[in-house]
Design a protein around this motif. Structure first.
Motif, PDB file in Angstrom:
ATOM      1  N   ALA A 185      28.433  16.234  27.140  1.00 10.09           N
ATOM      2  CA  ALA A 185      27.971  17.538  27.602  1.00 10.09           C
ATOM      3  C   ALA A 185      26.966  18.128  26.610  1.00 10.09           C
ATOM      4  CB  ALA A 185      29.146  18.491  27.772  1.00 10.09           C
ATOM      5  N   ALA A 186      25.854  18.633  27.136  1.00  9.69           N
ATOM      6  CA  ALA A 186      24.799  19.176  26.274  1.00  9.69           C
ATOM      7  C   ALA A 186      23.845  20.012  27.117  1.00  9.69           C
ATOM      8  CB  ALA A 186      24.031  18.044  25.583  1.00  9.69           C
ATOM      9  N   ASP A 187      23.163  20.962  26.451  1.00 10.19           N
ATOM     10  CA  ASP A 187      22.080  21.669  27.116  1.00 10.19           C
ATOM     11  C   ASP A 187      20.952  20.679  27.369  1.00 10.19           C
ATOM     12  OD1 ASP A 187      23.388  24.110  27.079  1.00 10.19           O
ATOM     13  OD2 ASP A 187      22.559  24.690  25.139  1.00 10.19           O
ATOM     14  N   LEU A 188      20.447  20.651  28.601  1.00 11.45           N
ATOM     15  CA  LEU A 188      19.443  19.657  28.981  1.00 11.45           C
ATOM     16  C   LEU A 188      18.230  20.363  29.567  1.00 11.45           C
ATOM     17  CD1 LEU A 188      18.630  16.659  29.492  1.00 11.45           C
ATOM     18  CD2 LEU A 188      19.788  16.861  31.705  1.00 11.45           C
ATOM     19  N   SER A 189      17.048  19.997  29.076  1.00  9.78           N
ATOM     20  CA  SER A 189      15.805  20.504  29.652  1.00  9.78           C
ATOM     21  C   SER A 189      14.856  19.340  29.888  1.00  9.78           C
ATOM     22  CB  SER A 189      15.151  21.551  28.738  1.00  9.78           C
ATOM     23  OG  SER A 189      14.835  21.004  27.482  1.00  9.78           O
ATOM     24  N   VAL A 190      14.122  19.419  30.981  1.00 10.57           N
ATOM     25  CA  VAL A 190      13.144  18.391  31.338  1.00 10.57           C
ATOM     26  C   VAL A 190      11.831  19.108  31.640  1.00 10.57           C
ATOM     27  CG1 VAL A 190      12.526  16.593  32.998  1.00 10.57           C
ATOM     28  CG2 VAL A 190      14.903  16.815  32.229  1.00 10.57           C
ATOM     29  N   ARG A 209      27.543  19.157  40.166  1.00 12.09           N
ATOM     30  CA  ARG A 209      27.789  19.076  38.730  1.00 12.09           C
ATOM     31  C   ARG A 209      27.104  20.255  38.054  1.00 12.09           C
ATOM     32  NH1 ARG A 209      26.779  14.000  37.867  1.00 12.09           N
ATOM     33  NH2 ARG A 209      28.949  13.438  37.495  1.00 12.09           N
ATOM     34  N   GLU A 210      27.808  20.889  37.138  1.00 11.47           N
ATOM     35  CA  GLU A 210      27.229  22.022  36.428  1.00 11.47           C
ATOM     36  C   GLU A 210      26.138  21.549  35.471  1.00 11.47           C
ATOM     37  OE1 GLU A 210      27.799  25.289  36.792  1.00 11.47           O
ATOM     38  OE2 GLU A 210      29.099  24.776  38.480  1.00 11.47           O
ATOM     39  N   PRO A 211      25.084  22.378  35.277  1.00  9.65           N
ATOM     40  CA  PRO A 211      24.053  21.997  34.305  1.00  9.65           C
ATOM     41  C   PRO A 211      24.671  21.732  32.937  1.00  9.65           C
ATOM     42  CG  PRO A 211      23.331  23.870  35.604  1.00  9.65           C
ATOM     43  CD  PRO A 211      24.776  23.647  35.953  1.00  9.65           C
ATOM     44  N   GLY A 212      24.273  20.631  32.325  1.00  8.86           N
ATOM     45  CA  GLY A 212      24.759  20.300  30.989  1.00  8.86           C
ATOM     46  C   GLY A 212      26.039  19.494  30.964  1.00  8.86           C
ATOM     47  N   ASP A 213      26.686  19.287  32.122  1.00 11.12           N
ATOM     48  CA  ASP A 213      27.890  18.452  32.139  1.00 11.12           C
ATOM     49  C   ASP A 213      27.543  17.007  31.816  1.00 11.12           C
ATOM     50  OD1 ASP A 213      29.499  20.540  32.775  1.00 11.12           O
ATOM     51  OD2 ASP A 213      29.875  19.946  34.856  1.00 11.12           O
ATOM     52  N   MET A 214      28.519  16.274  31.319  1.00  2.96           N
ATOM     53  CA  MET A 214      28.335  14.846  31.143  1.00  2.96           C
ATOM     54  C   MET A 214      28.115  14.199  32.506  1.00  2.96           C
ATOM     55  SD  MET A 214      30.916  12.074  29.377  1.00  2.96           S
ATOM     56  CE  MET A 214      32.041  12.041  30.786  1.00  2.96           C
ATOM     57  N   GLY A 215      27.224  13.219  32.583  1.00  2.60           N
ATOM     58  CA  GLY A 215      26.969  12.521  33.838  1.00  2.60           C
ATOM     59  C   GLY A 215      25.510  12.575  34.233  1.00  2.60           C
ATOM     60  N   ASN A 216      25.248  12.249  35.498  1.00  2.00           N
ATOM     61  CA  ASN A 216      23.870  12.161  35.989  1.00  2.00           C
ATOM     62  C   ASN A 216      23.333  13.526  36.395  1.00  2.00           C
ATOM     63  OD1 ASN A 216      21.614  10.305  36.904  1.00  2.00           O
ATOM     64  ND2 ASN A 216      21.983  11.465  38.772  1.00  2.00           N
ATOM     65  N   HIS A 217      22.061  13.749  36.060  1.00  4.68           N
ATOM     66  CA  HIS A 217      21.360  14.983  36.434  1.00  4.68           C
ATOM     67  C   HIS A 217      20.019  14.590  37.039  1.00  4.68           C
ATOM     68  CE1 HIS A 217      24.147  17.685  34.220  1.00  4.68           C
ATOM     69  NE2 HIS A 217      24.329  16.594  33.498  1.00  4.68           N
ATOM     70  N   GLU A 218      19.704  15.212  38.174  1.00  2.00           N
ATOM     71  CA  GLU A 218      18.475  14.867  38.887  1.00  2.00           C
ATOM     72  C   GLU A 218      17.545  16.074  38.938  1.00  2.00           C
ATOM     73  OE1 GLU A 218      17.031  12.870  43.141  1.00  2.00           O
ATOM     74  OE2 GLU A 218      19.154  13.238  42.736  1.00  2.00           O
ATOM     75  N   PHE A 219      16.280  15.804  38.667  1.00  2.00           N
ATOM     76  CA  PHE A 219      15.257  16.850  38.671  1.00  2.00           C
ATOM     77  C   PHE A 219      14.192  16.467  39.693  1.00  2.00           C
ATOM     78  CE2 PHE A 219      17.402  17.126  34.702  1.00  2.00           C
ATOM     79  CZ  PHE A 219      17.373  18.458  34.334  1.00  2.00           C
TER      80      PHE A 219
END
Length: 461
Positions: A185-190, A209-219
């Motif tokens: 888990a971390a603050d993530l910016s793209v 999934r909440e922003p910053g949760d561990m796992g996949n994030h799609e932008f």
């Protein structure tokens, strides 16, 4: 006073000053370059639980100097917190949470640029070093680090698709999809960054999934075109994904994205030189004009008229309602279109899908609608004749696309065979529209004209 006596007095004053300075130096030597150097706490547990996460580093400089702060563990591994940074004279205080410059341990293979990281658990000797051209000084002490959550926020997957992006709402490579997988888990910016350092931040797609949760994030990124904004200029951009955890550890990954043919589409149906926006007339029907998905019928020629009055237009049942209008691409972006091309004739009970001209998201077409139509704008045509469009072959899709170039104007015409007479809606209105397929209908009721269907020979109506 004669000259010998004056000289004697001057020499005596100089001698007295020298003696005074020497005496001051002997009795009170210059202040030490570095003083009051300390770590307020000798033990920290940097795990973001709010207990003993930080210590305060203090020191004083009597004169300007370059300052370094390092920590060395029992194995001789050295970590740098400050590296030869210029400071003026004065008192200094800084919080230290165990975060130092990025590093990797033996056997680690962490993708990306580790910008900051916690030092590992263990006992350390800290050193504060100050030096300038004339002097140097240092101070040392000990610090224990325990229970540190030193797992870095690894970005194990980072993908950009497609690598070439054309944000112009033509339905071809209009969006770019960026996937980031966080191992912690971390603050993530793209964001995208151009050569001048201008940044364009991307919004994360909501997937549960909440922003910053561990796992996949799609932008998902459209260049701002869907919000009516001009996209960034064409060129090659660096795409950054930056993850920073609660302890302050930060990892960055980067890739490239090229923007081509970007722009906000700007197209409209324009008024004729005289008269109404859409020219309507009637013509007799010929069976050779019948078009199906398998066979294209004969095309009608473009009407010669440039105006029509606004009186009710009478059409004999079974004959053609013919239209003509002008489309103008007044923007800086090519406009994609699809057939059928101008001159095509529809039967009343047909629509674009009936003749195989299915919707293609992002394409533009002109449509005709009437009060008795069975669907919204069932009869549609390309926004220009084929020979006035630029053909672009796409090797990836093995398809040819057609574009109306910026600044171009084109005449669009076609016909609908009016076979259905509905007494309750006779006369009825018919009108044109400009349709951006699966996006919006920009002009919904252009050149509306009252049309009356007159029973044909042998008609039961």
């Amino acid at each position: 006073m004669d000259f010998p006596k004056l000289l004697t007095v001057v020499i005596a004053v100089i001698a007295l000053a020298v003696v005074g300075v020497v005496g001051y130096v002997v009795l009170r030597p210059p202040t030490a370059l570095l003083s009051n150097a300390a770590f307020e706490m000798a033990l920290i547990s940097p795990n973001a639980d709010g207990v003993d996460d930080l210590t305060t580093i203090t020191y004083s400089l009597a004169r300007p100097a370059q300052v370094s702060i390092t920590l060395e563990n029992e194995s001789g591994d050295r970590y740098t917190f400050r590296d030869n940074e210029r400071r003026t004279s004065g008192d200094y205080s800084v919080l230290f949470s165990g975060i130092v410059g990025g590093y990797t341990l033996d056997g680690e293979d962490i993708p990306g640029d580790i910008q900051t990281r916690l030092i590992p658990n263990g006992s350390y000797t800290w050193v504060i070093d100050a030096h300038n051209d004339d002097d140097s000084a240092s101070a040392t002490g000990t610090l224990d680090v325990v229970d540190a959550d030193s797992r870095p926020p690894v970005i194990s997957s980072f993908s950009i698709n497609p690598g070439i992006f054309t944000p112009n709402q033509d339905g071809i490579s209009d969006r770019v999809d960026i996937n980031v997988y966080l191992e912690k888990a971390a603050d993530l910016s793209v964001y995208l960054e151009d050569n001048a350092g201008q940044r364009y931040y991307l919004d994360e797609i909501e997937q549960g999934r909440e922003p910053g949760d561990m796992g996949n994030h799609e932008f998902d990124y459209d260049g701002g075109v869907d919000q009516g904004m001009e996209p960034p200029a064409d060129g090659v951009y660096t795409v950054y994904a930056v993850a920073q955890d609660a302890e302050g550890q930060r990892i960055m990954r980067q890739g490239t994205l090229e923007i081509q043919d970007g722009g906000l589409p700007q197209v409209e149906i324009v008024a004729q030189t005289t008269g109404t926006d859409v020219y309507f007339e009637t013509q007799p029907y010929d069976e050779a004009m019948h078009t199906t998905a398998d066979e294209t019928g004969a095309m009608i020629p473009m009407p010669e008229g440039v105006m029509s009055d606004l009186t009710t237009l009478e059409v004999v049942q079974g004959d053609l309602l013919v239209f003509k209008l002008t489309v103008w691409n007044y923007g800086d972006t090519p406009i994609r279109t699809i057939g059928p091309f101008p001159g095509t004739v529809y039967d009343f009970d047909q629509q674009y899908s009936t003749i195989g001209a299915y919707v293609e998201p992002g394409a533009w077409r002109v449509g005709i609608n009437c009060d008795t139509a069975l669907s919204d704008f069932p009869w549609r045509w390309a926004i220009a004749p084929k020979d006035q469009l630029e053909a672009v072959y796409d090797e990836t899709q093995d398809a040819t696309y057609y574009y109306l170039l910026p600044g171009a104007r084109a005449e669009v015409w076609g016909a609908v065979r009016l076979t259905e007479l509905v007494p309750a809606v006779n006369p009825q209105d018919c009108w044109a529209g400009l349709i951006h397929e699966r996006v919006e209908t920009l002009q919904t009721r252009v050149g509306a004209r009252e049309v009356k269907i007159a029973p044909g020979p042998g008609s039961a109506n």
